[in-house]
Design a protein around this motif. Sequence first.
Motif, PDB file in Angstrom:
ATOM      1  N   MET A 203      -3.558 -14.776 -57.197  1.00 35.81           N
ATOM      2  CA  MET A 203      -2.400 -15.083 -58.039  1.00 35.81           C
ATOM      3  C   MET A 203      -1.876 -13.840 -58.741  1.00 35.81           C
ATOM      4  O   MET A 203      -0.661 -13.608 -58.805  1.00 35.81           O
ATOM      5  CB  MET A 203      -2.773 -16.145 -59.075  1.00 35.81           C
ATOM      6  N   THR A 204      -2.789 -13.026 -59.286  1.00 33.33           N
ATOM      7  CA  THR A 204      -2.332 -11.834 -60.017  1.00 33.33           C
ATOM      8  C   THR A 204      -1.751 -10.805 -59.069  1.00 33.33           C
ATOM      9  O   THR A 204      -0.824 -10.076 -59.421  1.00 33.33           O
ATOM     10  CB  THR A 204      -3.467 -11.234 -60.860  1.00 33.33           C
ATOM     11  N   LEU A 205      -2.273 -10.741 -57.826  1.00 31.20           N
ATOM     12  CA  LEU A 205      -1.671  -9.860 -56.823  1.00 31.20           C
ATOM     13  C   LEU A 205      -0.217 -10.247 -56.577  1.00 31.20           C
ATOM     14  O   LEU A 205       0.680  -9.402 -56.551  1.00 31.20           O
ATOM     15  CB  LEU A 205      -2.447  -9.952 -55.512  1.00 31.20           C
ATOM     16  N   LEU A 206       0.001 -11.542 -56.403  1.00 29.05           N
ATOM     17  CA  LEU A 206       1.354 -12.029 -56.143  1.00 29.05           C
ATOM     18  C   LEU A 206       2.267 -11.775 -57.333  1.00 29.05           C
ATOM     19  O   LEU A 206       3.336 -11.163 -57.209  1.00 29.05           O
ATOM     20  CB  LEU A 206       1.322 -13.526 -55.819  1.00 29.05           C
ATOM     21  N   VAL A 207       1.839 -12.216 -58.501  1.00 27.76           N
ATOM     22  CA  VAL A 207       2.699 -12.166 -59.684  1.00 27.76           C
ATOM     23  C   VAL A 207       2.990 -10.727 -60.103  1.00 27.76           C
ATOM     24  O   VAL A 207       4.062 -10.435 -60.639  1.00 27.76           O
ATOM     25  CB  VAL A 207       2.052 -12.970 -60.839  1.00 27.76           C
ATOM     26  N   SER A 208       2.038  -9.811 -59.841  1.00 17.95           N
ATOM     27  CA  SER A 208       2.266  -8.410 -60.198  1.00 17.95           C
ATOM     28  C   SER A 208       3.482  -7.836 -59.490  1.00 17.95           C
ATOM     29  O   SER A 208       4.100  -6.886 -59.975  1.00 17.95           O
ATOM     30  CB  SER A 208       1.030  -7.569 -59.840  1.00 17.95           C
ATOM     31  N   PHE A 209       3.813  -8.383 -58.317  1.00 17.96           N
ATOM     32  CA  PHE A 209       4.917  -7.856 -57.539  1.00 17.96           C
ATOM     33  C   PHE A 209       6.079  -8.828 -57.410  1.00 17.96           C
ATOM     34  O   PHE A 209       7.091  -8.495 -56.792  1.00 17.96           O
ATOM     35  CB  PHE A 209       4.414  -7.451 -56.150  1.00 17.96           C
TER      36      PHE A 209
ATOM     37  N   ASP B 201      -1.165 -13.512 -65.890  1.00 13.62           N
ATOM     38  CA  ASP B 201      -0.486 -13.639 -64.599  1.00 13.62           C
ATOM     39  C   ASP B 201      -0.687 -15.018 -63.981  1.00 13.62           C
ATOM     40  O   ASP B 201       0.210 -15.549 -63.314  1.00 13.62           O
ATOM     41  CB  ASP B 201      -0.997 -12.574 -63.623  1.00 13.62           C
ATOM     42  N   VAL B 202      -1.869 -15.592 -64.166  1.00 13.24           N
ATOM     43  CA  VAL B 202      -2.134 -16.938 -63.636  1.00 13.24           C
ATOM     44  C   VAL B 202      -1.168 -17.947 -64.268  1.00 13.24           C
ATOM     45  O   VAL B 202      -0.600 -18.807 -63.582  1.00 13.24           O
ATOM     46  CB  VAL B 202      -3.602 -17.353 -63.887  1.00 13.24           C
ATOM     47  N   ILE B 203      -0.967 -17.830 -65.575  1.00 16.87           N
ATOM     48  CA  ILE B 203      -0.013 -18.709 -66.264  1.00 16.87           C
ATOM     49  C   ILE B 203       1.396 -18.484 -65.723  1.00 16.87           C
ATOM     50  O   ILE B 203       2.146 -19.433 -65.439  1.00 16.87           O
ATOM     51  CB  ILE B 203      -0.052 -18.449 -67.785  1.00 16.87           C
ATOM     52  N   MET B 204       1.752 -17.212 -65.560  1.00 12.25           N
ATOM     53  CA  MET B 204       3.091 -16.875 -65.075  1.00 12.25           C
ATOM     54  C   MET B 204       3.301 -17.334 -63.638  1.00 12.25           C
ATOM     55  O   MET B 204       4.428 -17.639 -63.226  1.00 12.25           O
ATOM     56  CB  MET B 204       3.324 -15.370 -65.204  1.00 12.25           C
ATOM     57  N   PHE B 205       2.240 -17.364 -62.858  1.00 11.69           N
ATOM     58  CA  PHE B 205       2.293 -17.864 -61.484  1.00 11.69           C
ATOM     59  C   PHE B 205       2.879 -19.278 -61.460  1.00 11.69           C
ATOM     60  O   PHE B 205       3.793 -19.586 -60.696  1.00 11.69           O
ATOM     61  CB  PHE B 205       0.881 -17.843 -60.888  1.00 11.69           C
ATOM     62  N   PHE B 206       2.355 -20.141 -62.315  1.00 15.18           N
ATOM     63  CA  PHE B 206       2.829 -21.527 -62.348  1.00 15.18           C
ATOM     64  C   PHE B 206       4.225 -21.627 -62.955  1.00 15.18           C
ATOM     65  O   PHE B 206       5.046 -22.446 -62.518  1.00 15.18           O
ATOM     66  CB  PHE B 206       1.836 -22.395 -63.120  1.00 15.18           C
ATOM     67  N   VAL B 207       4.525 -20.783 -63.959  1.00 16.55           N
ATOM     68  CA  VAL B 207       5.865 -20.791 -64.561  1.00 16.55           C
ATOM     69  C   VAL B 207       6.911 -20.407 -63.522  1.00 16.55           C
ATOM     70  O   VAL B 207       7.948 -21.078 -63.374  1.00 16.55           O
ATOM     71  CB  VAL B 207       5.923 -19.815 -65.763  1.00 16.55           C
ATOM     72  N   MET B 208       6.648 -19.347 -62.768  1.00 17.84           N
ATOM     73  CA  MET B 208       7.636 -18.869 -61.797  1.00 17.84           C
ATOM     74  C   MET B 208       7.810 -19.825 -60.626  1.00 17.84           C
ATOM     75  O   MET B 208       8.937 -20.118 -60.215  1.00 17.84           O
ATOM     76  CB  MET B 208       7.242 -17.468 -61.309  1.00 17.84           C
ATOM     77  N   PHE B 209       6.684 -20.324 -60.085  1.00 21.24           N
ATOM     78  CA  PHE B 209       6.802 -21.262 -58.974  1.00 21.24           C
ATOM     79  C   PHE B 209       7.509 -22.539 -59.414  1.00 21.24           C
ATOM     80  O   PHE B 209       8.416 -23.032 -58.730  1.00 21.24           O
ATOM     81  CB  PHE B 209       5.412 -21.590 -58.413  1.00 21.24           C
TER      82      PHE B 209
END
Length: 582
Positions: free
Chosen positions: A60-66, A190-198
């Motif tokens: 998740m952090t790999l994805l959200v970082s970019f 980033d994990v939190i942001m993963f769900f916010v963005m998706f």
Amino acid sequence: MMANANGTHPLGAADYAVFSIFLGVAAITGIYHGLAKGGQRTTSRYLLADRGVFTLPVAMTLLVSFVSPVLLLGFPAEVYVHGGVFINSIFGNFILYPIMAFIFVPVYYDCKLTSAYEYLDRRYNFVLRIIGACIYIFQTCCYMAIVTYAPSLAIEAVTGFAFWKSILITGIVCIFYTAMGGLKAVIWTDVIMFFVMFGTTIMVLIMGSIRAGGFSYVWQFNKEQGRLNLGYCPIDVTERMTLPSAIAQSAFVKMSLWAVSQTGVQRFLAAKSKKQAQISALLNLPFYGLIFLLACLEGLVLYAFYHGDMSSSYSFPNTTDSPAFDNGSMLEPLRRQPPNYTSPDQILIYFISQEFGNLPGYQGLFIACLFAGSLSTVSSGLNGLSAVTLVDIIRPFRKWRRKDQDEADIQSREEYDTRLSKILTLIYGVVGLGLAFLASKLGTLLKMAFSVFGALGGPLIGAFLLGMLWQRTNTRGILMGVIVGALLGLVMCVGNFSHQDDLEDSFGLFQVSFYWYGLFTLLVTTAIAVPASEIVRHFSPAERAKQVDPVLLLSYIRPKQYQSVGKEAELDEMKTNTEEKK
């Protein structure tokens, strides 16, 4: 709430509330990880989260970082303006992520690195390490400025929320939680942001499709207009976007972000094991593919909404006063007027503000989504920059200055170095803020990002790949290749930006599409480095006799007696972790 003259809606109390809650959660995460378990007292914990992060959070952090505003705003804008050929970029992922998982990750993990550029030192020499670190620092500072400035300007143009406020909020919140909590705070935020963005992206796509007339209409209209030009494949490298250039961009420009930058490598090294790091890389094939497709489909929705027939829409806002209506009856098809944007990156924000700005909290949620992209990218960059500066520049200088430094002295500096890392985070945060205010007049968000990473990333990819895959590569050969490749990349990039108004009449190299920069500079670096290395070996007996440390090579090409080196190291690490738990 009353709409503005251009149809957009100002931010309301609910929008500010949603936005503030999001920022508060990010800050609290930093405070928690800054204080939990005795705080961030060692560089291993601060920079690598004690190498103890599980597979899914790493993915998740790999994805959200970019997944920055480059994707959230730039990709829909690219499809809206230039058509669906950009969707072909998804095929490049099938090149990128397997190479990451099966070439880069095993070597990085076996070498037990803290910085990606330690590899260049061990494989070649300290000069290559410094060149790699400096390229990363330059790229990342520019990228942080781009992903902070561009969305802030877009938000101001549509909602009236001053761009300098957005820049300061992004900078201050990022600096705070990154400096406080280190990599672990960055990862869990980033994990939190993963769900916010998706969640936000899916919601915008569904509601936007309904407003445009349904997804079947969106797809059919774009098809009729020739926008689904997925097979567009002219043999012309000056064409902005074609099928081959889309794949080349996705595979090789992104490789400089994901595979050889400290931002990406640091996530792999934080995983509990090599296998988990590899799975994390492969998980991004579906993760990134999904959010990429969602963003591209938003571009198709926007085009159908603003250029399609309003009679296909499920709602007809502000149309009853139009000449196309007589006593409420439509006389002829009516087209909407696209917003008067100054940059295509603003189109999605305009759409959301005009069509959904009257819904309490909706704009605030989307702006929180944009800030999630900015915060994740900037915080990852800050953490990576502090790691590279400490490990690749400060510690080698310290070791050179004090040649008699023993292991005990190094260990005693751990707490000092952790504090220094936090100070470096603060310094780079301020530098990023300063550059964000200067990042104007560079073109669209997408072009700025891909140009910077393509021009300088290709030579770095060449240095890493040749080092891992070809034993005969040597320092002088790869140094020549990297320098020539980087200089050519910079010439192309600067020439393209400086001739934007008369590009067709400029030097041919300046006309090459920025989507090709990554692959072009990689090929130039390889074409110079391979023969140069062979020439050096021919005239230098010492170079011919030199042995490469097997751990620096991909396991499949190591001498047979060394092919189990990585497995033994991983077993030893698992045994150590088990004993520590006991």
